[in-house]
Design an enzyme around this catalytic site. Structure first.
Site, PDB file in Angstrom:
ATOM      1  N   THR A 121       0.822  -1.213   0.000  1.00 33.31           N
ATOM      2  CA  THR A 121       0.000   0.000   0.000  1.00 33.31           C
ATOM      3  C   THR A 121       0.855   1.261   0.000  1.00 33.31           C
ATOM      4  O   THR A 121       1.968   1.270   0.534  1.00 33.31           O
ATOM      5  CB  THR A 121      -0.905   0.015   1.253  1.00 33.31           C
ATOM      6  OG1 THR A 121      -1.529   1.294   1.383  1.00 33.31           O
ATOM      7  CG2 THR A 121      -0.107  -0.228   2.527  1.00 33.31           C
ATOM      8  N   TYR A 145      -1.821   0.229  10.101  1.00 33.22           N
ATOM      9  CA  TYR A 145      -2.054  -0.431   8.814  1.00 33.22           C
ATOM     10  C   TYR A 145      -0.802  -0.336   7.942  1.00 33.22           C
ATOM     11  O   TYR A 145      -0.292  -1.351   7.454  1.00 33.22           O
ATOM     12  CB  TYR A 145      -3.251   0.204   8.104  1.00 33.22           C
ATOM     13  CG  TYR A 145      -3.391  -0.226   6.661  1.00 33.22           C
ATOM     14  CD1 TYR A 145      -3.621  -1.555   6.332  1.00 33.22           C
ATOM     15  CD2 TYR A 145      -3.279   0.706   5.623  1.00 33.22           C
ATOM     16  CE1 TYR A 145      -3.741  -1.946   5.004  1.00 33.22           C
ATOM     17  CE2 TYR A 145      -3.408   0.326   4.302  1.00 33.22           C
ATOM     18  CZ  TYR A 145      -3.631  -1.003   4.000  1.00 33.22           C
ATOM     19  OH  TYR A 145      -3.738  -1.392   2.682  1.00 33.22           O
TER      20      TYR A 145
END
Length: 335
Positions: A121, A145
């Site tokens: 990501t 995250y």
């Protein structure tokens, strides 16, 4: 196409994973899916694709799967992806994204898997100092995250240096849209993706769309993001697998985006235009940690892989998302 054996897709019943399964099948690969169906759907796995229900952290199950299906490559999509949730429940993210990935990587090494592609990501960059972002910029995630994903990237780097395995890290920017042929799409209830939310609002399932922050240093004051069509992204994974197979002593890390950003208001205008509606914008304050702009430099992926985006048009992304949302309304499949 070199023989890679079966490609195991973890999280292959989910949004991006199910598109990767279609892209692999369309390219002629033999595919198996491992998914615990926490957020995925059994119906999203096509007929003819072996399906194993279970968790990537279950090393005994993974080991049997690798052996029984003669797996030569893994595409790893399974994990948790909601940034605010990661802040409130970090241990969930370090369990699902980092610890589970460690178990999967160990099983891959033990099972003789040669190629491993990881769904990463742009959150690994944190708040970048400049835009567009290239792969050599500092990785300074600002939430669990992003950190959980970066930790897995680090594990893959170290494992590839010590074992006979290579890897591809694909760092996604904002993924949106749905399969143009209507075979799969974003189906999770309560999704947090802007285009998914806007598509729901366009079909009357939401009263408004929240716009978080109108005072960013952008042309219209709203946050700018690089949106990539999920089908283009899936095809990038197939290209990465071909590259890893052809370059067994090398690994790669690439951004997945179009090097073109759109603001929140531009996205909502596109939904208005394509759907023939006028969405209600609910203007609110900024969310903590949201940067002004996140736009990929895609120079490396274009120069390294035999991949060219085919669906890099905002209206096309919105049109496919709306078409899938309508299909969900008409045929709402059971989980």
């Amino acid at each position: 196409m070199a023989d890679t054996g079966t490609v195991l897709v973890t999280g292959g019943a989910g949004y991006i994973g199910s598109h990767a399964v279609l892209a692999l099948r369309d390219a002629g690969y033999k595919v198996a899916v491992l998914d615990n169906l926490t957020t995925g759907f059994r119906w999203a796995v096509p007929e003819g694709v072996a399906f194993i229900e279970g968790d990537v952290a279950d090393m005994a199950l993974v080991g049997r799967t690798l052996y029984e299906h003669q797996v030569g490559a893994i595409l790893h999509f399974a994990g948790s992806i909601i940034v605010p949730e990661s802040v409130h429940n970090p241990l969930k993210y370090y369990r699902n994204n980092t610890a589970a990935s460690r178990a999967l990587i160990e099983a891959a090494v033990t099972g003789g898997v040669r190629h491993f592609i990881f769904s990463s990501t742009a959150a690994v960059y944190g708040i970048p100092e400049s835009s567009p972002i290239d792969e050599d910029m500092p990785t300074k995630p600002i939430n669990p995250y992003g950190t959980s994903k970066l930790m897995t990237e680090t594990m893959l780097r170290d494992v590839a240096a010590a074992h006979d395995i290579n890897y591809g890290v694909l760092r996604y920017f904002n993924v949106a849209g749905a399969d143009p042929h209507g075979r799969t799409g974003q189906s999770t209830a309560g999704a947090t993706h802007l285009i998914k939310i806007a598509a729901e609002a366009a079909l009357g399932k939401r009263a408004s769309v929240g716009v978080y922050g109108t005072d960013y240093a952008t042309p219209d004051g709203t946050g700018v993001r690089d949106y990539i069509h999920v089908t283009d992204l899936a095809e990038a994974h197939v290209s990465a697998l071909r590259w890893l197979t052809a370059n067994p002593a090398k690994s790669l890390t690439v951004n997945c985006g179009y090097s073109r950003g759109f603001s929140v208001l531009e996205v909502l205008d596109a939904v208005d235009r394509v759907a023939g509606v006028t969405l209600t914008r609910d203007l609110q304050g900024r969310r903590a940690g949201d940067p002004d702009a996140l736009v990929a430099s895609n120079a490396r992926i274009l120069s390294t892989l035999d991949w060219r985006p085919r669906l890099n048009d905002l209206d096309t992304i919105v049109r496919d998302a709306l078409a899938w949302e309508r299909k969900l309304d008409e045929t709402r499949p059971a989980a």
